[in-house]
Each structure stands twice: as structure tokens, then as C-alpha cells.
Write an enzyme that holds these catalytic residues in place. Structure first.
Site, PDB file in Angstrom:
ATOM      1  N   HIS A 178      -0.390   9.270  -3.137  1.00 58.88           N
ATOM      2  CA  HIS A 178       0.174   8.769  -4.591  1.00 58.88           C
ATOM      3  C   HIS A 178      -0.542   7.535  -4.916  1.00 58.88           C
ATOM      4  O   HIS A 178      -1.348   6.996  -4.180  1.00 58.88           O
ATOM      5  CB  HIS A 178       1.721   8.516  -4.114  1.00 58.88           C
ATOM      6  CG  HIS A 178       1.654   7.112  -3.199  1.00 58.88           C
ATOM      7  ND1 HIS A 178       1.752   7.533  -1.634  1.00 58.88           N
ATOM      8  CD2 HIS A 178       2.163   5.852  -3.109  1.00 58.88           C
ATOM      9  CE1 HIS A 178       1.955   6.286  -1.129  1.00 58.88           C
ATOM     10  NE2 HIS A 178       1.840   5.440  -2.052  1.00 58.88           N
ATOM     11  N   ASP A 224       0.479   3.446  -6.424  1.00 62.92           N
ATOM     12  CA  ASP A 224       1.455   2.349  -6.396  1.00 62.92           C
ATOM     13  C   ASP A 224       1.746   2.178  -7.978  1.00 62.92           C
ATOM     14  O   ASP A 224       0.575   1.711  -8.556  1.00 62.92           O
ATOM     15  CB  ASP A 224       1.179   1.325  -5.289  1.00 62.92           C
ATOM     16  CG  ASP A 224       1.304   1.705  -3.850  1.00 62.92           C
ATOM     17  OD1 ASP A 224       1.664   2.817  -3.438  1.00 62.92           O
ATOM     18  OD2 ASP A 224       0.762   0.937  -3.037  1.00 62.92           O
ATOM     19  N   ARG A 255       2.940   4.136  14.217  1.00 65.75           N
ATOM     20  CA  ARG A 255       2.535   3.263  13.240  1.00 65.75           C
ATOM     21  C   ARG A 255       3.565   2.352  12.489  1.00 65.75           C
ATOM     22  O   ARG A 255       4.533   2.938  12.044  1.00 65.75           O
ATOM     23  CB  ARG A 255       1.637   3.971  12.081  1.00 65.75           C
ATOM     24  CG  ARG A 255       1.028   3.190  11.007  1.00 65.75           C
ATOM     25  CD  ARG A 255       0.228   4.054  10.090  1.00 65.75           C
ATOM     26  NE  ARG A 255      -0.105   3.405   8.697  1.00 65.75           N
ATOM     27  CZ  ARG A 255      -1.193   2.703   8.624  1.00 65.75           C
ATOM     28  NH1 ARG A 255      -2.097   2.360   9.590  1.00 65.75           N
ATOM     29  NH2 ARG A 255      -1.293   2.052   7.574  1.00 65.75           N
TER      30      ARG A 255
END
Ligand SMILES: C=C1C[C@]23C[C@@]1(O)CC[C@H]2[C@@]12CC[C@H](O)[C@@](C)(C(=O)O1)[C@H]2[C@@H]3C(=O)O
Ligand SMILES: O=C(O)CCC(=O)C(=O)O
Ligand SMILES: [Fe+2]
Length: 324
Positions: free
Chosen positions: A196, A198, A263
Site C-alpha cells: 500500500h 500511506d 516485529r
């Protein structure tokens, strides 16, 4: 003419910006044009703010799922588990999304953590204030590098008391089943956060030392960004792409899950006020009518963006159709 020193300005294929160096404004412009992405070192965000927030986040994500779900659903703010947005996107990730301006209901989180809501609010606020200051410094260097005056054209949008900025904590648990998953190229890939761009002006990401983040290069190849817990990674967002009339491209990125390590990432998304008109800066256009985009406000863009799937090109609805 500006001659850019390429020496020492890359880290494993990713542009590296040392904020203490005098030539960094030109290198930032170059990185935004070529990658829409760069790594930042020599920043002045206190390690103490990062560690405090990281430990609050670890405490939260280690709580039982039934407890965490009490801070959801993410609508868009709150706790979300595997679901990204509300249009059918999923990933191997859980997250918390908060608005940096409005009074967020920290009580929800605090009751789960068994701490004073002030502690978690203070940890987010200290971290976000320091990262916002760094974002503004970077945006001002960018404006200088582009020869734009005044140099606060971008940063004033983040500084505005109505700036629509958000902050996100992502936790990607390790997934041992990845070893069994095979794509056509014989890679074991499980998507943590799908590809994607932002939507905002600028995104500032910090993660622990677990790999996973990848960016898409102009030539169509994905490259892995080696993690570095002491540095920040900066993304050009869709709004900055429009304000530079396409000179900077918002970078496509994604996160792959890891089979052994978890993570944890924290991302500040610097956005303009809802009423702000997002348009190319006059000095970056060839002529008055050379905008590549139709007129729109951040409110209109956001409304449209929240109807899209993660991987969609959200700017396409706002591009002017080229005359044939
Ligand atoms: C699928 C979606 C999640 C998202 C809103 C959207 O409809 C499309 C943009 C997505 C994104 C990507 C960057 C940020 O993580 C985010 C908070 C944003 O501003 O846009 C997310 C949105 C979200 O998770 O709510
Ligand atoms: O968690 C990460 O490392 C990146 C996530 C991301 O791109 C996002 O939340 O928009
Ligand atoms: Fe992102």
C-alpha cells in the site's frame, strides 16, 4: 547546479540521510524523487521515549486476547487483530491506532494494562511530540532543498492544532507455519501488512530489530529494508506526491511476517487539517494549469481512501485525465 555526493549515502540499497550533515537537504530531495523513502540517522528523538513506549506496547500486546479485544474494534481507532481497515484486508498483525490530536480514550488501554491512563498517554505524547518535531525539521529541509519559500509550507500543516495526524503500533507475532507456505518463486512469504501507500504527507517509522519491511522500487522490484532500532524510516505519502505535483512519489511498501521473531513497529502519520486543500505548490508547477490533480480537500481524500482496499491506487480518482 547542485552536485550530490553519493558517497556513503546508501544503506543496503536504501538512501541514508545523516541529519547532522550540511548536504542532507539535497540528499533528501533526491531520495524522495528516486525512492519516496529513506533512512534517517543522527536524529534527536530521545532513546528514553522510544524505550518507554516500546515497553508499554509490549505489555499491551502480551495481554490475553480477550483483554485486548476490549480496546477494539478499530473503527478506525482502537485495537485491531488481523483485520486492516474495514474493506476486507487481513494480515498477520495486530495493531493499535490512535489520533494524535483528539482526546483518545486511553482509559480503555489503561484498564487492560492495570496502569494509570496518564502513563500510557504520556508515553505516546512524549514519543509523538519528538517524532513530529523531527518530521517538521525534515519537511523544512525538503522545502529548502526544493527552493520553496517560506520553508514551513509542509511543516505548518503538521503543526496546525487541527492537523489530522495518527499514530499506529503494529505487532507481528512470529509465525512458524511460514516454512510450509510457498509462492511460485519458492519464497516462504506470509503477508504481515499488505502492499500500500500511506495517504498522509509523511510517515515516520521505527521498529525493533526484526526484518519484514519491503519497499517497491521504480523498476518493479521489492527490496528488503534491514531493520535498525536506532534509526527512523521515512515514507513520502500520497498528499506530498500531490503537493509536489508528482515530483515525489508515495512509496509502495509492505511487511512480510517472520517465522521466529516478533516485529514491533511504531508509525507516526503526519497529515493536514481536514479542511486543507491538497494541491500542487505553485512554484512546483510549470504553468498555472499544469496540475496533474483535480482540486480536493484532505477530508474528501480521506473519505474516499477509507472506502478503498489496502492495495488500491487511491490517487487515481483525483488525477486529471490527460487531454489526447
Ligand atoms: C484498508 C485500509 C486501511 C487504511 C484505510 C484503508 O481503507 C486504506 C488506507 C489504509 C491506511 C494505510 C496507512 C495507515 O496504516 C492507515 C492508518 C491510513 O491512514 O491509511 C491505514 C488505514 C487503517 O488501517 O485504518
Ligand atoms: O509495521 C510496519 O513496519 C509498516 C506498517 C505500515 O506500513 C502501516 O501501518 O502503514
Ligand atoms: Fe504504511
Amino acid at each position: 547546479m547542485v552536485i550530490l555526493s553519493k558517497q556513503n549515502s546508501f544503506f543496503n540499497g536504501v538512501p541514508l540521510i545523516d541529519l547532522s550533515k550540511p548536504d542532507s537537504k539535497n540528499l533528501i530531495v533526491n531520495a524522495c524523487e528516486e525512492f519516496g523513502f529513506f533512512k534517517v540517522i543522527s536524529h534527536d528523538v530521545p532513546m528514553e521515549f522510544i524505550s518507554k513506549l516500546e515497553s508499554e506496547a509490549i505489555k499491551f500486546f502480551s495481554s490475553p486476547l480477550s483483554e485486548k479485544l476490549k480496546a477494539g474494534p478499530a473503527d478506525p481507532f482502537g485495537y485491531g487483530n488481523k483485520q486492516i481497515g474495514t474493506n476486507g484486508d487481513f494480515g498477520w498483525v495486530e495493531h493499535i491506532l490512535v489520533s494524535t490530536n483528539s482526546e483518545f480514550n486511553y482509559q480503555k488501554f489503561a484498564s487492560i494494562l492495570g496502569v494509570n491512563p496518564e502513563n500510557i498517554r504520556a508515553a505516546v505524547n512524549d514519543y509523538v511530540s519528538a517524532v513530529k518535531k523531527m518530521s517538521c525539521d525534515i519537511l523544512e529541509m525538503l522545502a529548502e532543498g526544493l527552493n520553496i519559500h517560506p520553508t514551513n509550507v509542509f511543516s505548518k500543516l503538521l503543526m496546525d492544532e487541527n492537523s489530522d495526524s495518527v499514530f499506529r503500533l503494529n505487532h507481528y507475532p512470529p509465525c512458524s507455519e511460514i516454512e510450509g507456505l510457498n509462492d511460485n518463486n519458492n519464497n516462504n512469504n506470509l503477508i504481515g501488512f499488505g502492499e500500500h501507500t500511506d495517504p498522509q504527507i509523511i510517515s515516520i517509522l521505527r521498529s525493533n530489530n526484526t526484518s519484514g519491511l519491503q519497499i517497491l522500487l521504480k523498476d518493479g522490484h521489492w527490496i528488503s529494508v534491514p531493520p535498525d532500532e536506532h534509526s527512523f524510516f521515512v515514507n513520502v505519502g500520497d498528499s506530498l506526491q500531490v503537493m509536489t505535483n508528482g515530483r515525489f512519489k508515495s512509496v509502495k511498501h509492505r511487511v512480510l511476517a517472520n517465522s521466529v521473531k516478533s516485529r514491533l513497529s511504531m508509525i507516526y502519520f503526519g497529515g493536514p487539517p481536514l479542511s486543507e486543500k491538497i494541491a500542487p505548490l505553485p512554484s512546483l508547477m510549470e504553468g498555472e494549469d499544469s496540475s496533474l490533480y483535480k482540486e480536493f480537500t484532505w477530508f474528501e481524500y480521506k473519505k474516499s481512501a477509507y472506502k478503498t482496499r489496502l492495495a488500491d491506487n487511491r490517487l487515481i480518482h483525483f488525477e486529471k485525465i490527460a487531454a489526447s
